[in-house]
Motif scaffolding. Structure first.
Motif, PDB file in Angstrom:
ATOM      1  N   SER A  20       0.790  -1.288   0.286  1.00  0.00           N
ATOM      2  CA  SER A  20       0.138  -0.014  -0.172  1.00  0.00           C
ATOM      3  C   SER A  20       1.255   1.775   0.201  1.00  0.00           C
ATOM      4  CB  SER A  20      -0.967   0.597   1.024  1.00  0.00           C
ATOM      5  OG  SER A  20      -0.518   0.389   2.563  1.00  0.00           O
ATOM      6  N   GLN A  51      -4.265  -3.660  -4.462  1.00  0.00           N
ATOM      7  CA  GLN A  51      -5.165  -2.687  -4.176  1.00  0.00           C
ATOM      8  C   GLN A  51      -5.256  -1.595  -2.985  1.00  0.00           C
ATOM      9  OE1 GLN A  51      -8.321  -4.978  -1.866  1.00  0.00           O
ATOM     10  NE2 GLN A  51     -10.074  -4.099  -2.781  1.00  0.00           N
ATOM     11  N   LYS A  52      -3.748  -0.997  -2.427  1.00  0.00           N
ATOM     12  CA  LYS A  52      -4.472  -0.544  -2.022  1.00  0.00           C
ATOM     13  C   LYS A  52      -3.241   0.472  -2.156  1.00  0.00           C
ATOM     14  CE  LYS A  52      -6.299  -2.163   2.347  1.00  0.00           C
ATOM     15  NZ  LYS A  52      -6.831  -2.150   3.513  1.00  0.00           N
ATOM     16  N   ASP A  54      -1.429   3.053  -4.068  1.00  0.00           N
ATOM     17  CA  ASP A  54      -1.513   4.176  -4.762  1.00  0.00           C
ATOM     18  C   ASP A  54      -1.097   4.602  -5.849  1.00  0.00           C
ATOM     19  OD1 ASP A  54      -3.676   5.249  -3.661  1.00  0.00           O
ATOM     20  OD2 ASP A  54      -1.836   5.642  -2.091  1.00  0.00           O
ATOM     21  N   CYS A  82      -5.637  -7.095  -8.072  1.00  0.00           N
ATOM     22  CA  CYS A  82      -6.669  -6.136  -7.853  1.00  0.00           C
ATOM     23  C   CYS A  82      -5.996  -4.407  -7.654  1.00  0.00           C
ATOM     24  CB  CYS A  82      -6.334  -6.120  -6.195  1.00  0.00           C
ATOM     25  SG  CYS A  82      -6.782  -7.568  -5.970  1.00  0.00           S
ATOM     26  N   SER A  84      -5.247  -0.676  -9.505  1.00  0.00           N
ATOM     27  CA  SER A  84      -6.628   0.416 -10.012  1.00  0.00           C
ATOM     28  C   SER A  84      -5.392   0.696 -11.586  1.00  0.00           C
ATOM     29  CB  SER A  84      -6.007   1.374  -9.762  1.00  0.00           C
ATOM     30  OG  SER A  84      -4.698   2.364  -9.737  1.00  0.00           O
ATOM     31  N   ASP A  85      -6.646   1.386 -12.314  1.00  0.00           N
ATOM     32  CA  ASP A  85      -6.197   1.356 -13.522  1.00  0.00           C
ATOM     33  C   ASP A  85      -5.287   2.337 -13.751  1.00  0.00           C
ATOM     34  OD1 ASP A  85      -8.272   0.456 -14.135  1.00  0.00           O
ATOM     35  OD2 ASP A  85      -9.827   2.056 -14.869  1.00  0.00           O
ATOM     36  N   ARG A  86      -4.724   3.625 -12.873  1.00  0.00           N
ATOM     37  CA  ARG A  86      -3.670   4.533 -12.868  1.00  0.00           C
ATOM     38  C   ARG A  86      -2.352   3.191 -12.940  1.00  0.00           C
ATOM     39  NH1 ARG A  86      -1.165   8.607  -8.894  1.00  0.00           N
ATOM     40  NH2 ARG A  86       0.111   9.285  -9.674  1.00  0.00           N
ATOM     41  N   TYR A  88      -1.932   0.351 -13.118  1.00  0.00           N
ATOM     42  CA  TYR A  88      -2.219  -1.500 -14.160  1.00  0.00           C
ATOM     43  C   TYR A  88      -1.526  -0.067 -15.730  1.00  0.00           C
ATOM     44  CZ  TYR A  88      -3.509  -4.199 -18.341  1.00  0.00           C
ATOM     45  OH  TYR A  88      -2.942  -5.051 -19.343  1.00  0.00           O
ATOM     46  N   SER A 104      -7.333  -9.442 -11.650  1.00  0.00           N
ATOM     47  CA  SER A 104      -8.131  -8.447 -10.932  1.00  0.00           C
ATOM     48  C   SER A 104      -9.118  -8.953 -10.104  1.00  0.00           C
ATOM     49  CB  SER A 104      -9.309  -8.297 -11.994  1.00  0.00           C
ATOM     50  OG  SER A 104     -10.513  -8.924 -12.261  1.00  0.00           O
TER      51      SER A 104
ATOM     52  N   GLU B  39      -5.395  12.645 -14.813  1.00  0.00           N
ATOM     53  CA  GLU B  39      -4.595  11.463 -15.783  1.00  0.00           C
ATOM     54  C   GLU B  39      -3.550  11.982 -15.692  1.00  0.00           C
ATOM     55  OE1 GLU B  39      -6.899   8.841 -18.152  1.00  0.00           O
ATOM     56  OE2 GLU B  39      -5.074   7.690 -18.168  1.00  0.00           O
TER      57      GLU B  39
END
Lengths: 117, 146
Positions: A20, A51-52, A54, A82, A84-86, A88, A104, B39
């Motif tokens: 995270s 997931q966590k 950033d 898990c 985030s789009d950013r 990935y 996912s 973004e």
């Protein structure tokens, strides 16, 4: 904008690292140490749960490149889940999806090992 | 015709990994306030992180008493970020697009940063004068001005 933590949970012979915060040149030694500890303990079935998380820079991605061959040689793998789009998008820009299993959710990550075993 | 005003921002930090968070916050805030979407501000932030990571690792070899200078210029069309160091330069022409398969085989952990910078920004230019002044200048245009 710079903290990072990594927590580990073992589920049978699979180890999950929950990361995270912000993974960059400053925080990457902590993550590298966590993966190195798993390798030292011969835990080669690894899931990294994003997931966590950033933020990741290439310093963080380097850890996966540094360990993956050794882990696969031991019949293990690192499955990533898990994101985030950013986060990935960073992996995608560098072509990681062709070489790493990125799924996912954690259940799907577990299944990658169960179906391979 | 009225001359377009250019706004200027500067940051000087010690060349230490622990300052990357401060650098990112500085760039992210300027980008968002300038009108880039979240973004794109994230892309600029990551490109600058990668450039500064290269300086800390390769130009300054983790010598924390050295410094990194950031200059940000904003005009109506674009953001221009220039990162200056006084460390060792390198031959940017030798940095090819990374071959991940080969990197994995060699357990190589670096070499991805410049490719990311080029992917994320519209223009990336390097100028090297090792030990005197090395600069990387990166430009991102506002979408309607590209």
């Amino acid at each position: 904008m710079s903290g990072f933590t990594v927590e580990r949970s073992d589920k049978d012979d699979i180890s999950v690292l929950y990361i995270s915060g912000f993974l960059d040149l400053h925080t990457v030694p902590k993550f590298e140490e966590a993966v190195q500890n798993l390798v030292n303990e011969t835990h080669f079935k690894i899931i990294v749960n994003f997931q966590k998380l950033d933020y990741i820079s290439s310093a963080g991605l380097g850890v996966f490149m540094g360990f993956i061959e050794e882990i696969r040689e031991q019949e293990g793998d690192i499955v990533l889940c898990c994101m985030s789009d950013r986060v990935y998008k960073v992996f995608d820009l560098l072509g990681f999806p062709a070489l790493f299993k990125i799924v996912s959710n954690e259940e799907e990550a577990m299944q990658k090992f169960n179906s391979a075993g | 015709m009225e001359k377009q005003k250019t706004r200027q921002f500067k940051l000087k930090v010690a060349s230490s990994p622990e300052n990357l968070g401060t650098i990112r916050e500085f760039i992210h805030d300027i980008s968002l306030n300038a009108g880039f979407d979240s973004e794109t501000a994230g892309q600029i932030e990551l490109a600058v992180d990668e450039a500064c990571t290269n300086v800390i690792k390769h130009a300054h070899k983790y010598e924390y008493d050295k410094s990194i200078d950031l200059l940000v210029l904003l005009d109506a069309q674009k953001i221009t970020v220039t990162i200056t160091d006084r460390g060792l330069g390198f031959d940017v022409n030798k940095v090819a697009k990374p071959d991940l398969q080969k990197y994995i085989h060699e357990a190589k952990k670096g070499g991805l940063g410049i490719h990311l910078m080029r992917s994320l920004m519209d223009e990336v230019q390097f100028e090297f004068n090792p030990g005197v002044k090395n600069q990387v200048t990166m430009v991102k245009y506002f979408k309607n001005n590209k």
